[in-house]
Design a protein around this motif. Structure first.
Motif, PDB file in Angstrom:
ATOM      1  N   VAL A  39      20.785  50.704 -11.420  1.00 38.36           N
ATOM      2  CA  VAL A  39      19.585  51.271 -11.609  1.00 38.36           C
ATOM      3  C   VAL A  39      18.290  50.306 -11.096  1.00 38.36           C
ATOM      4  N   VAL A  40      17.511  51.138 -10.306  1.00 37.93           N
ATOM      5  CA  VAL A  40      16.330  50.407 -10.089  1.00 37.93           C
ATOM      6  C   VAL A  40      15.224  51.023 -10.967  1.00 37.93           C
ATOM      7  N   VAL A  41      14.384  50.131 -11.547  1.00 41.13           N
ATOM      8  CA  VAL A  41      13.277  50.571 -12.504  1.00 41.13           C
ATOM      9  C   VAL A  41      11.889  50.174 -11.874  1.00 41.13           C
ATOM     10  N   VAL A  42      11.189  51.135 -11.303  1.00 37.63           N
ATOM     11  CA  VAL A  42      10.039  50.945 -10.629  1.00 37.63           C
ATOM     12  C   VAL A  42       8.926  50.753 -11.693  1.00 37.63           C
ATOM     13  N   GLY A  43       8.181  49.773 -11.863  1.00 28.94           N
ATOM     14  CA  GLY A  43       7.106  49.527 -12.850  1.00 28.94           C
ATOM     15  C   GLY A  43       7.418  48.191 -13.714  1.00 28.94           C
ATOM     16  N   MET A  46       5.319  47.802 -19.775  1.00 28.00           N
ATOM     17  CA  MET A  46       6.109  47.699 -21.191  1.00 28.00           C
ATOM     18  C   MET A  46       7.216  48.575 -20.912  1.00 28.00           C
ATOM     19  N   THR A  47       7.100  49.847 -20.409  1.00 32.00           N
ATOM     20  CA  THR A  47       8.118  50.858 -20.366  1.00 32.00           C
ATOM     21  C   THR A  47       9.096  50.282 -19.409  1.00 32.00           C
ATOM     22  N   GLY A  48       8.849  49.754 -18.246  1.00 29.86           N
ATOM     23  CA  GLY A  48       9.910  49.222 -17.108  1.00 29.86           C
ATOM     24  C   GLY A  48      10.451  48.232 -17.780  1.00 29.86           C
ATOM     25  N   THR A  49       9.829  47.184 -18.369  1.00 29.47           N
ATOM     26  CA  THR A  49      10.459  45.996 -19.002  1.00 29.47           C
ATOM     27  C   THR A  49      11.261  46.041 -20.140  1.00 29.47           C
ATOM     28  N   VAL A  50      11.056  47.065 -21.174  1.00 29.14           N
ATOM     29  CA  VAL A  50      12.146  47.263 -22.111  1.00 29.14           C
ATOM     30  C   VAL A  50      13.146  48.144 -21.673  1.00 29.14           C
ATOM     31  N   THR A  51      13.028  49.058 -20.549  1.00 32.43           N
ATOM     32  CA  THR A  51      13.952  49.748 -20.269  1.00 32.43           C
ATOM     33  C   THR A  51      15.168  48.756 -19.225  1.00 32.43           C
ATOM     34  N   ALA A  52      14.554  48.083 -18.766  1.00 32.02           N
ATOM     35  CA  ALA A  52      15.536  47.120 -17.704  1.00 32.02           C
ATOM     36  C   ALA A  52      16.187  45.982 -18.699  1.00 32.02           C
ATOM     37  N   LEU A  53      15.583  45.662 -19.684  1.00 26.77           N
ATOM     38  CA  LEU A  53      16.163  44.633 -20.747  1.00 26.77           C
ATOM     39  C   LEU A  53      17.383  45.347 -21.255  1.00 26.77           C
ATOM     40  N   VAL A 232      17.103  55.943 -10.675  1.00 24.84           N
ATOM     41  CA  VAL A 232      15.958  55.204 -10.550  1.00 24.84           C
ATOM     42  C   VAL A 232      15.186  55.544 -11.924  1.00 24.84           C
ATOM     43  N   VAL A 233      14.438  54.624 -12.374  1.00 22.29           N
ATOM     44  CA  VAL A 233      13.601  54.990 -13.481  1.00 22.29           C
ATOM     45  C   VAL A 233      12.005  54.740 -13.125  1.00 22.29           C
ATOM     46  N   LEU A 234      11.236  55.854 -13.056  1.00 27.39           N
ATOM     47  CA  LEU A 234      10.096  55.704 -12.534  1.00 27.39           C
ATOM     48  C   LEU A 234       8.976  55.393 -13.825  1.00 27.39           C
ATOM     49  N   ALA A 235       8.784  54.053 -14.131  1.00 28.38           N
ATOM     50  CA  ALA A 235       7.895  54.000 -15.082  1.00 28.38           C
ATOM     51  C   ALA A 235       6.603  53.369 -14.661  1.00 28.38           C
ATOM     52  N   THR A 236       6.104  53.996 -13.857  1.00 30.07           N
ATOM     53  CA  THR A 236       4.674  53.661 -13.419  1.00 30.07           C
ATOM     54  C   THR A 236       3.371  54.378 -13.737  1.00 30.07           C
ATOM     55  N   GLY A 237       3.562  54.788 -14.863  1.00 25.50           N
ATOM     56  CA  GLY A 237       2.179  55.631 -15.590  1.00 25.50           C
ATOM     57  C   GLY A 237       2.214  56.912 -15.057  1.00 25.50           C
ATOM     58  N   VAL A 238       2.431  57.222 -13.938  1.00 25.12           N
ATOM     59  CA  VAL A 238       2.603  58.517 -13.460  1.00 25.12           C
ATOM     60  C   VAL A 238       3.473  58.613 -12.068  1.00 25.12           C
ATOM     61  N   PRO A 239       4.461  59.651 -11.949  1.00 29.64           N
ATOM     62  CA  PRO A 239       5.213  59.406 -10.790  1.00 29.64           C
ATOM     63  C   PRO A 239       4.706  59.344  -9.683  1.00 29.64           C
ATOM     64  N   PRO A 240       5.059  58.634  -8.667  1.00 29.69           N
ATOM     65  CA  PRO A 240       4.737  58.546  -7.484  1.00 29.69           C
ATOM     66  C   PRO A 240       4.771  59.611  -6.585  1.00 29.69           C
ATOM     67  N   GLY A 241       3.861  60.118  -5.717  1.00 24.44           N
ATOM     68  CA  GLY A 241       3.850  61.146  -4.893  1.00 24.44           C
ATOM     69  C   GLY A 241       4.069  62.358  -5.615  1.00 24.44           C
TER      70      GLY A 241
END
Length: 483
Positions: A39-43, A46-53, A232-241
């Motif tokens: 899994v790649v977490v983008v961002g 807090m969202t990306g960090t908790v998800t990755a943990l 991939v988890v897009l945890a960037t506030g808003v999905p890119p593109g």
């Protein structure tokens, strides 16, 4: 770091009104071949960090990519409130029915509970507070009463208060006991440190340019090479593109926060220091204390559509001085978040039925609690242990409906095309700035200059660029073109 020592995100706040810093982009990180992970977490907020943990704890091979420094994330710039009351949001969610409302609140309590346990183990202070949704005008009494009714429908122990402990005029409030507040930067720093100790690679300064589905998962084209993964988890506030089209269902909002030293011997209403509050309508005022500091937020607007952002901040300052015994303003900063067309966050598959690309967005300024809930939801989904509320938060659980906000966005875009024909380029009023194209590379909106924050802001979907056109945040994946 204790919240008694500093307000939310104060360490970066003095620079918050200056152009955001683009992250460095050294080349060749993934040579000679692409980076691979389950899994790649983008961002890295807090969202990306908790998800990755949580994914790492479940045995997944995880990599985190983050385009910007941690102090520039929406997490670091939040108000630091941990609450499920969330102003008038529960009343809006209640329109979808009691089952949806109960699921949303359950997700929020799960998020708060996880943060309390994790941050407690890490020595980060989480302070108990009662949360208030306040009627600041007679017109706001009805929406506050709607919040109370929503709470009653699902057995949430909220109560009406005729005389809430706020210094400004108030016409009643809903109080929900047992909520909390935290220094968001201290919380994020501690969790990111834990992430690294768990062996999860965190690559800073990596911007995702494109997400492409493949037969075996996904391939990400980034500023530093290619990354391949199963999900991939897009945890960037808003999905890119424009991936999945969700950006068309989001509206970008920017709001302002300030922290103040209280005057020596200042007296506040009895009980004020043990509460946090927000008004139920315009003018929105968010209040809490952080040690000997007062934190005040408000004056939100759609990104790129405010002709005079400085006037917004001046209005907030004047209101604070009029209603509080303050001395010196310590910091001022801005935060950006996104609202959805349903009033619920989007947490789940970017495209219906396809778990290769997952998203988390649309927190509507209640990011800390929702971010933790999103991390629990997405990690459980990928690890095969789904949570009960997952279907409620699914982005495509409800079909998009035409709304006034969408019409306004479209009109801005059409007006921008006409403006681009007559004024296609611009030069920021900053020494040494070069002339750049004013056409946003995301959807062709025409950016407006933000003198307060020294940035080019897009009024269509909220992308922001520095004076030199370098991308700062938002769904755009490229800089403004040189003129």
């Amino acid at each position: 770091m204790s919240t008694t020592a500093a307000p939310p995100a104060p360490t970066a706040a003095p620079e918050a009104m200056a152009p955001p810093e683009p992250a460095p982009e050294p080349a060749g990180l993934y040579e000679p071949g692409p980076l691979r992970a389950d899994v790649v977490v983008v961002g890295g907020g807090m969202t990306g960090t908790v998800t990755a943990l949580l994914l790492a704890e479940g045995g997944a091979d995880v990599v985190v990519l983050d385009a910007r420094p941690a102090r520039t994330t929406a997490t670091a710039r939040s108000t630091g409130k941990l609450t499920v009351l969330q102003g008038t949001r529960l009343a809006r969610v209640a329109r979808h029915g009691d089952e949806v409302l109960a699921s949303y609140v359950a997700a929020g309590f799960a998020g708060i509970g996880w943060l309390r346990r994790a941050l407690g183990d890490l020595g980060v202070v989480v302070e108990n507070r009662d949360d208030l949704t306040v009627a600041g005008t007679p017109e706001q009494v009805e929406p506050v009463d709607a919040v109370l009714q929503a709470c009653a429908r699902i057995g949430l122990a909220a109560e009406w208060e005729d005389d809430p402990p706020v210094p400004s005029p108030a016409f009643g409030a809903v109080r929900l006991p047992g909520q909390a507040q935290v220094d968001p930067m201290a919380a994020l720093t501690a969790l990111r440190r834990l992430l690294r100790t768990r062996g999860v690679p965190v690559h800073d300064g990596v911007r995702v340019r494109e997400v492409r589905r493949t037969p075996s998962g996904v391939a990400l084209r980034t500023s530093r090479g290619t990354v391949r993964a199963g999900h991939v988890v897009l945890a960037t506030g808003v999905p890119p593109g424009v991936y999945g089209g969700l950006v068309l269902r989001l509206e970008a909002h920017r709001s302002y926060l300030t922290s103040w030293e209280l005057a020596p011997g200042a007296a506040l209403p009895d009980g004020f220091a043990m509460t946090m509050s927000i008004t139920a309508g315009e003018p929105v005022r968010s209040l809490r204390t952080a040690g000997d500091l007062l934190v005040v937020g408000g004056e939100g607007h759609v990104v790129g559509r405010e002709p005079d952002p400085r006037a917004r901040l001046d209005t907030l300052d004047a209101w604070t001085r009029r209603h509080f015994p303050v001395a010196t303003r310590r910091h001022a900063w801005a935060a950006q978040d996104y609202a959805t067309d349903t009033g619920l966050p989007f947490i789940g598959a970017a495209l219906p039925g396809d778990d290769r690309v997952l998203v988390a967005t649309g927190y509507a300024k209640w990011g800390l609690v929702t971010a933790a809930a999103a991390g629990i939801t997405l990690s459980g989904r990928l690890l095969g242990v789904p949570v009960d509320w997952e279907p409620v938060l699914e982005p495509w659980a409800r079909l998009p409906r035409p709304r006034q906000a969408s019409a306004r966005t479209l009109s801005r875009q059409v007006a921008g095309w006409a403006q681009a024909a007559s004024r296609p380029t611009g030069r920021a009023p900053v020494e040494g700035a070069a002339r750049v194209s004013r056409v946003c590379p995301h959807f062709g909106g025409v950016v407006a200059w933000n003198e307060l924050e020294k940035s080019w802001d897009c009024p269509v979907h909220g992308s922001r660029f520095g004076p030199d056109g370098v991308l700062c945040e938002g769904p755009a994946t490229k800089d403004l073109s040189p003129a």
